[in-house]
Structures are given as structure tokens and as C-alpha cells.
Design an enzyme around this catalytic site. Structure first.
Site, PDB file in Angstrom:
ATOM      1  N   ASP A   1      -7.364  -0.413  -3.956  1.00 16.57           N
ATOM      2  CA  ASP A   1      -6.781   0.516  -2.984  1.00 16.57           C
ATOM      3  C   ASP A   1      -6.493  -0.162  -1.646  1.00 16.57           C
ATOM      4  OD1 ASP A   1      -7.106   2.314  -5.036  1.00 16.57           O
ATOM      5  OD2 ASP A   1      -8.765   3.410  -4.112  1.00 16.57           O
TER       6      ASP A   1
ATOM      7  N   ASP B   1      15.066   7.638 -10.607  1.00 17.24           N
ATOM      8  CA  ASP B   1      14.712   8.586 -11.666  1.00 17.24           C
ATOM      9  C   ASP B   1      14.277   7.809 -12.912  1.00 17.24           C
ATOM     10  OD1 ASP B   1      14.408  10.859 -13.143  1.00 17.24           O
ATOM     11  OD2 ASP B   1      16.544  11.376 -13.214  1.00 17.24           O
ATOM     12  N   ILE B   2      13.097   8.121 -13.412  1.00 18.00           N
ATOM     13  CA  ILE B   2      12.594   7.468 -14.637  1.00 18.00           C
ATOM     14  C   ILE B   2      12.837   8.436 -15.792  1.00 18.00           C
ATOM     15  CG2 ILE B   2      10.603   6.367 -15.739  1.00 18.00           C
ATOM     16  CD1 ILE B   2      11.515   5.030 -13.077  1.00 18.00           C
TER      17      ILE B   2
ATOM     18  N   GLU C   1     -11.946  -0.232  -7.859  1.00 23.96           N
ATOM     19  CA  GLU C   1     -11.066   0.794  -7.297  1.00 23.96           C
ATOM     20  C   GLU C   1     -10.831   0.546  -5.808  1.00 23.96           C
ATOM     21  OE1 GLU C   1      -9.582   3.946  -8.836  1.00 23.96           O
ATOM     22  OE2 GLU C   1      -8.515   3.214  -7.084  1.00 23.96           O
TER      23      GLU C   1
ATOM     24  N   ASP D   1      10.159  15.397 -14.132  1.00 21.26           N
ATOM     25  CA  ASP D   1       9.414  15.606 -15.367  1.00 21.26           C
ATOM     26  C   ASP D   1       7.925  15.438 -15.075  1.00 21.26           C
ATOM     27  OD1 ASP D   1       8.732  12.667 -15.797  1.00 21.26           O
ATOM     28  OD2 ASP D   1      10.917  12.583 -15.815  1.00 21.26           O
TER      29      ASP D   1
ATOM     30  N   SER E   1      -4.223   4.913 -10.200  1.00 27.38           N
ATOM     31  CA  SER E   1      -4.921   4.334  -9.048  1.00 27.38           C
ATOM     32  C   SER E   1      -4.083   3.306  -8.321  1.00 27.38           C
ATOM     33  CB  SER E   1      -6.192   3.618  -9.516  1.00 27.38           C
ATOM     34  OG  SER E   1      -7.213   4.515  -9.720  1.00 27.38           O
TER      35      SER E   1
END
Ligand SMILES: *[C@@H]1O[C@H](CO)[C@@H](O)[C@H](O)[C@H]1NC(C)=O
Ligand SMILES: *[C@@H]1O[C@H](CO)[C@@H](O)[C@H](O)[C@H]1NC(C)=O
Length: 567
Positions: free
Chosen positions: A292, A527-528, A288, A548, A485
């Protein structure tokens, strides 16, 4: 008038006549069930010492909310006039009578508290189990987690003196159980390092990005500049928890392979709190943390980046880390302008009071001009991680309206990542900045999933970014990871690069993003409109045109965002 004088007199008598712990008490917080995974396993020895935090009522939290929206809403005359640390502290400092009343109560039990936050709206103290059982009319027990074996001391209910109900917001740890987890990107390794040849005269996304996402893919997809930021005052913070360490050698290998156009020694500055550290042994590198830092430093080219490693000094369940990092940053004169966090929990694991106070702490940083981004979670509609459920489980802290929750997409062209957590909070009501976007969605949705989610709650995520098949280097091997993540650091990097341009133009940084994103920023996002986020034995929510609860308003379009922020 006479009755109230009598009442006052009798109260005085009550306090004087009753010995220790005979104040009138009232139930303050309780939970009906032990959270899944935990079972009561015993009773701690009465002299077991536990570290506690207590949130005290603030002077004017609603005034701070008003001020936050005033400086964060593009149509407001005060847009960008962020508050100073001192201005924020006037709203959040407890009133003197609160401090006096609480300290009196604690001292009756032989307890002395120290301030935890800059203004003392959070205090901390240590007490034995027998002291707190008496002070809070509680029954602290030991609970053991069936999978991890971790033991934790908690109570299922506690009370506070009736006369303190307007002064004490919550005591922790009490009914909130430890639960914070990384958005757990799973590393599949090894792969051959794959850096697509980028054609600088073409906007096309390289073909290899369909199967492996690299910084070059993210730059091509979103039109993110590869040139370096110029403003050294503009900074980006990356939260690190649960002994996830960011490895400098992995970062160097990553940059050498995947950002050959910048210096391989580009790195982060370490900040630590609660005894945090960042050891550099190869086997100590965290997936992680590596992800990051690689997808902030590797995307937000040239933006000074801080890895903030929170230790376990005070830890009895990782929520303390969430509280401490935010109180730490609230106390900083120059906190980072953008903070990305790829850790979270389920809303059901925390008490509502604790969720609300953490959210209020984010609000303070937002008012000062910090953009706070969180990964939305990887369990679709079933919470932070996939789990069995009937009703949908909102992720924490995505339900807090004062932060920007980032969901995930997959593929080229992008579609919703099925694991992208989204939904509606049961703690936080729908804020006005998203009321129109969310009502449109609910109308489109019709009766789908009716009864499994709260139609009046704050909807999340707000936005999204690529979160699947993302190439990182971990323990010196290249491999692919997936999860929200990946998405939060990528979106945070875009915000940091926009801030760089704004600072260079003599303008304020973006700060709390949501009022901008849902107004002038919405058309600057891709926009997805396909895919969904299954969970709880349902297909989850569908992505549609507009906002959404899978991909929010969409993924970044850097050139359009530049225009939207007035550049
Ligand atoms: C780069 O893209 C341009 C415009 O699409 C195209 O004309 C050119 O042939 C491409 N160059 C290479 C080396 O593929
Ligand atoms: C639904 O959300 C609201 C906040 O908008 C909250 O007050 C209410 O308790 C929630 N309902 C349930 C069943 O959790």
C-alpha cells in the site's frame, strides 16, 4: 385527546412503578445463524468486562446526503463547495433529547458513556456481561472460530427500551462478528528486480509489463506523470490495520530499484490511533502495508502520504478499527484528501445497522471533500475472499454508495482479473448516480445468474486498476503480489495527482468521486470489456462495454481525466 392523555399518564406510572430494567423492551437486532467458522463455546463469566460502542440517531442524516450530492455532482452549481467540519457536524450531532434519553437509560444500569465521535453520535462505554445481558435483554456467549481459535463475546439478539427506538441506532459488539481481513495479497518471492527500460518518446507499454507490473508499467498504461506533485496541502492517506506495518527500509529498496528518478528517502508520515504503532523490524513488515505504501508513494509522485496505523486498543473484532479510523478522520481539521483502504469483509458478517452507520461516517468525510477508495475484494462473486456459496456474497464496505470501490485487472492489454470482487449489495439500494449504467448492464446480462444476486442493490466496483503480478519489496526481497489490494492504492494515487493539479489551478479537490465518475468522468476511463469474476460455482459476471460488476467503469486514463476535471 383524552385517550392520549391517559396513555401518557399510564406510561409515567409504568416507569415509576417498575424497578430497574422493567421498561418495555423491543427486539432491536438479531441474526438467525452464527456466521460460518464460529461455534458457541461457552458462557463468559458475568463480571467479564466488554467495551461497547453505541450509535445515536443523528439530527439530519438525509440533509447531509443531499448536501453531499450537491457538492459532488459536476452539474450542480455547488460542485466543489465542500462542507466544513462544523457544517457536517450540524447534520450528524444527536439531538439533545436523544443524548438525555440515552444517558438516563445507561445510568439506570450504572453505566457512564463517553463520546467516541466529534459530535457524540457515537458513544462508548464499558460494561460487564451481566450488566448488558440485563440492559439489552441479551444472552452474551463466547464464540470460538474453528480456524483461528479466536474467541469473541457476542449475542445473537438484543433489545432496547421501546421508548428509545428512535434514539438508539445500534449497540456494538452484539450481532456483528469479527471478520475484517486484508485483501490478502499473496507474495511470491523472490524475483529478480525488473524495472523496464522506458522509452520516453514512445507511449508504448514496455513488453516486460505483460509479466511483471512495476510503477513504470502503471505510469505507461495509464499515462500517469512521473514529475512530482507541487502542492504540499494535497495529501493522501493509507489505512493500516491488523498489525500490518509499513516498512521504511523496504520502501527505500523499492524506490531505489523501481523509481530511480526520485529520492530513495521519499517516505510517509506516520499517524496512529487506538495505540497503533509501526515497528520497523525486518520481520515485522507486512505485505499489505508494504504494497500500500509502495504503490502510493511510488505512483503519486511527490504527494505527501500518511500511513494511518490503527492499533488494537479497543479491538474485539477488527470492525472497531474501521469505525475508529473514520471517526478519527472526521475529527481532524485537515483530513487527507484521498484515503485508500485494502481491507474489508463480507456484507453478511455485519448487521445492516452497522453497515449503514459506517457508510454514513464515510459520507461525512466525502461531504468535506475526501475521496474514499476501497479495494473491492478478491473472491470474485463469492465475497471478500474465495469461499463456497450458492448466492453471491457482496463485499463490505463496497456496497456503501458513498465510497469508490476499486476492482482489479490483469495483463497488457488489460482484461478483468478473475478474482475481482463485484456484485450488488443486499443492504444499500442502487444510488441514482449509477442507475442508468447499472440498468444497462442488467439488460445486457439478461437471466444469467438470476436469483443469486439482488437486482435492486448498489452495484460495485465503480472503477478498477491493475491488480496482478505487481512487483513489491517485502522484507528486502522483490516479489509479485496480486489482488484488489494493488488496485485501490493505484487508483487513489491517480486521484491524488489530479487533486494536485486542481489545487495548483486554484480549484477544489475532487472529493466524493462517484457522481463525477458516472457522468463526465466515464469517458476518461479505459473500458474493460473482457473476462469475468467466477465464484459460487458459476462463471460470475461478465465484463462488457460500459459499467460491469467486475471492473466497474474501467481503469484510469490520466490525460483524459485531466480534461474531464476541467484542466
Ligand atoms: C522510442 O520510441 C520511438 C517512437 O516509437 C522510436 O522511434 C525510438 O526508436 C524508440 N527508442 C528506443 C531507444 O527504443
Ligand atoms: C435487496 O436490496 C434491497 C436494497 O436495495 C434490500 O432492501 C433488500 O432487502 C434486498 N433483498 C435481499 C433478499 O436481501
Amino acid at each position: 385527546m383524552v385517550p392520549s392523555i391517559l396513555l401518557l399518564a399510564s406510561l409515567v406510572t409504568l416507569v415509576v412503578a417498575n424497578p430497574l430494567n422493567r421498561r418495555a423492551m423491543q427486539l432491536h437486532e438479531s441474526r438467525t445463524a452464527i456466521p460460518a467458522g464460529f461455534a458457541k463455546s461457552g458462557t463468559p463469566a458475568p463480571d467479564t468486562v466488554v467495551k461497547f460502542r453505541m450509535a445515536l440517531a443523528q439530527t439530519d442524516p438525509d440533509g447531509l446526503t443531499d448536501a453531499l450530492y450537491d457538492v459532488s455532482t459536476p452539474s450542480s452549481a455547488n460542485y466543489g463547495n465542500h462542507l466544513t467540519k462544523e457544517e457536517v457536524e450540524k447534520f450528524v450531532a444527536p439531538k439533545p433529547e436523544t443524548v438525555t434519553a440515552v444517558n438516563e437509560w445507561l445510568s439506570e444500569h450504572g453505566i457512564t458513556a463517553q463520546p467516541l465521535s466529534p459530535t457524540g453520535d457515537w458513544i462508548q462505554f464499558t460494561a460487564t456481561v451481566s450488566q448488558v445481558n440485563q440492559m439489552l435483554d441479551a444472552e452474551f456467549s463466547t464464540f470460538t472460530h474453528s480456524v483461528t481459535g479466536d474467541q469473541t463475546v457476542r449475542t445473537l439478539a438484543y433489545s432496547i427500551p421501546t421508548d428509545l427506538k428512535d434514539h438508539v441506532l445500534l449497540v456494538h459488539p452484539t450481532i456483528s462478528f469479527p471478520s475484517v481481513f486484508a485483501r490478502r495479497p499473496v507474495f511470491s518471492s523472490p524475483i529478480k528486480v525488473n524495472n523496464p527500460a522506458v522509452n520516453l518518446t514512445s507511449d508504448a507499454v514496455p513488453a516486460s509489463c505483460a509479466s511483471v507490473i512495476t510503477p513504470a508499467c502503471v505510469q505507461a498504461l495509464y499515462g500517469i506523470p512521473t514529475t512530482a506533485a507541487t502542492q504540499s496541502s494535497n495529501t493522501l492517506g493509507v489505512s493500516g490495520f491488523i498489525d500490518q506495518f509499513a516498512n521504511s527500509a523496504d520502501l527505500r529498496t523499492f524506490l531505489t530499484a523501481l523509481r530511480p528518478d526520485i529520492s530513495p528517502s521519499t517516505t510517509f508520515t506516520l499517524q496512529t490511533l487506538d495505540g497503533g504503532s509501526n515497528p520497523q523490524g525486518r520481520s515485522q513488515a507486512g505485505i499489505e502495508a508494504d504494497l500500500d505504501v509502495q504503490y502510493t508513494i511510488g505512483i503519486a509522485t511527490g504527494v505527501p502520504t500518511f500511513f494511518i496505523s490503527v492499533g488494537d486498543n479497543f479491538r474485539d473484532g477488527d470492525l472497531e478499527g474501521f469505525l475508529d479510523i473514520i471517526n478519527f478522520l472526521n475529527g481532524e481539521t485537515n483530513p487527507p484528501h484521498v484515503l485508500t483502504t485494502s481491507y474489508g469483509a463480507d456484507e453478511t458478517d455485519l448487521s445492516a445497522a452497522l453497515s449503514i452507520q459506517l457508510c454514513n461516517a464515510y459520507q461525512q468525510l466525502g461531504a468535506r471533500g475526501v475521496s474514499i477508495l476501497f479495494a473491492s475484494g478478491d473472491g470474485g462473486v463469492s465475497g471478500g475472499q474465495s469461499q463456497s456459496c450458492r448466492n453471491f456474497i457482496p463485499a463490505f464496505p463496497s456496497g456503501c454508495p458513498f465510497l469508490t470501490s476499486v476492482g482489479a485487472t490483469t495483463g497488457v492489454p488489460e482484461t478483468s482479473a478473475s478474482f475481482s470482487s463485484g456484485g450488488f449489495s443486499n443492504v444499500f439500494a442502487r444510488p441514482s448516480f449509477q442507475s442508468s449504467a447499472v440498468s444497462s448492464y442488467l439488460t445486457t446480462l439478461g437471466s444469467t445468474n438470476a436469483g443469486r444476486f439482488n437486482t435492486s442493490g448498489r452495484g460495485f466496483p465503480d472503477v478498477s486498476a491493475m491488480g496482478d503480478n505487481v512487483e513489491i519489496v517485502w522484507q528486502q526481497q522483490a516479489g509479485l503480489v496480486g489482488g484488489t489490494s494493488c488496485s485501490s492504492p493505484i487508483f487513489a494515487s491517480v486521484v491524488a495527482l489530479l487533486n494536485d493539479r486542481l489545487v495548483a489551478a486554484g480549484k477544489p479537490v475532487l472529493g466524493f468521486l462517484n457522481p463525477f465518475l458516472y457522468s463526465t468522468g466515464a469517458s476518461a476511463l479505459n473500458d474493460i470489456t473482457t473476462g469475468s469474476n467466477p465464484g459460487c460455482n458459476t462463471n460470475g459476471f461478465p465484463a462488457v462495454a460500459g459499467w460491469d460488476p467486475v471492473t466497474g467503469l474501467g481503469t484510469p486514463n490520466f490525460p483524459k481525466l485531466l480534461t474531464a476535471v476541467g484542466l
